[in-house]
Design an enzyme around this catalytic site. Structure first.
Site, mmCIF file in Angstrom:
data_model
loop_
_atom_site.group_PDB
_atom_site.id
_atom_site.type_symbol
_atom_site.label_atom_id
_atom_site.label_comp_id
_atom_site.label_asym_id
_atom_site.label_seq_id
_atom_site.Cartn_x
_atom_site.Cartn_y
_atom_site.Cartn_z
ATOM 1 N N PRO A 166 0.823 -1.224 0.000
ATOM 2 C CG PRO A 166 -0.467 -1.415 1.915
ATOM 3 C CD PRO A 166 0.780 -1.922 1.273
ATOM 4 C CD GLU A 167 4.694 2.444 -2.870
ATOM 5 O OE1 GLU A 167 4.940 3.515 -3.432
ATOM 6 O OE2 GLU A 167 5.433 1.444 -2.967
ATOM 7 C CE LYS B 175 3.913 5.131 2.108
ATOM 8 N NZ LYS B 175 5.033 4.337 2.621
#
Ligand SMILES: [Zn+2]
Length: 258
Positions: free
Chosen positions: A2-3, A54
């Site tokens: 996840p970015e 994020k």
């Protein structure tokens, strides 16, 4: 992994099914059993869903906000009711259920219910650098100011991961931005000009914005996790090595990145 673009993509999918709705809230994970979130959020509509880097914020009526950060392992899922989830229900930390949909956070190491004012004054959140995905315009001045406050001997690749300098870039986009801009991730910040630093952001930002719309990071990969394969630009073999205090693996082409 996840970015910022992954998180923005998740928010884009949640918004049409949650905004303006009063979801039923469940917190299956034992860690949240004492928090009484289902009671505290009962009857409250979701006002807005937004992101910074994020971090994702689900803002409910009554000044209550759910703050989530997925770190390395978490994910968000949005499912029509009755559809099988992509991860085991045992890994669900939060379930928001409406008449038509279920929104689930899996394996989320950071999930907290906070007041709206705390989201503004919380040190971790207030200290975040400019969001690489913010529209219409990225705050280049603040990014450069933060970058110049960093240790000038630090490698530029590692510096791009520092969320206090720019929020949203993770390991994949760090490697891809350096490759696109032709800059060696090991080069010290002191030897990176302002124009070069902005070229790094300019390489990552449009690709991340596109991925935030489509959910597709993979088609943007030129060097990330391609060690030993030929560079698409100069055909030299791509290299990889751990970098920085956290020893995050970086990928680069020694042939065309200087
Ligand atoms: Zn190359």
């Amino acid at each position: 992994m996840p970015e910022g673009d992954t998180i923005r993509y998740a928010a884009n999918r949640m918004r049409p099914v949650l905004e303006g709705q009063v979801p039923e809230v469940r917190t299956p994970h034992p860690r949240h059993r004492m928090g009484r979130w289902p009671q505290r959020l009962h009857g409250r509509a979701v006002r807005a869903i937004d992101t910074h880097g994020k971090h994702l914020f689900l803002r409910f009526e009554g000044e209550l906000t759910l703050h989530s950060h997925l770190r390395m392992s978490g994910s968000w899922g949005v499912y029509p009711r009755g559809r099988r989830w992509r991860r085991s229900p045992h890994r669900a930390w939060l379930v928001l259920r409406t008449a038509g949909h279920e929104v689930v956070q899996f394996d989320g190491p950071v999930l907290e219910l906070m007041t709206e004012s705390r989201t503004r004054f919380d040190q971790r959140l207030a200290g975040l650098g400019p969001d690489i995905l913010v529209e219409p315009r990225f705050d280049s001045e603040r990014f450069l100011a933060r970058l110049r406050q960093d240790d000038p001997t630090r490698g530029i690749g590692d510096a791009l991961l520092d969320q206090r300098t720019v929020a949203g870039i993770g390991n994949l986009w760090k490697a891809e931005a350096c490759w696109e801009a032709g800059i060696d991730p090991w080069r010290a910040i002191a030897r990176v000009s302002d124009d070069e630093a902005l070229a790094l952001v300019g390489a990552a930002r449009p690709r991340m914005l596109e991925s935030a719309r489509t959910g597709d990071q993979d088609s943007h990969r030129r060097v990330y996790r391609r060690a030993g394969m030929p560079c698409p630009r100069c055909l030299a073999p791509i290299r990889s090595r751990g970098q920085g205090d956290d020893n995050r693996r970086t990928y680069w082409c020694p042939g065309c990145q200087r």
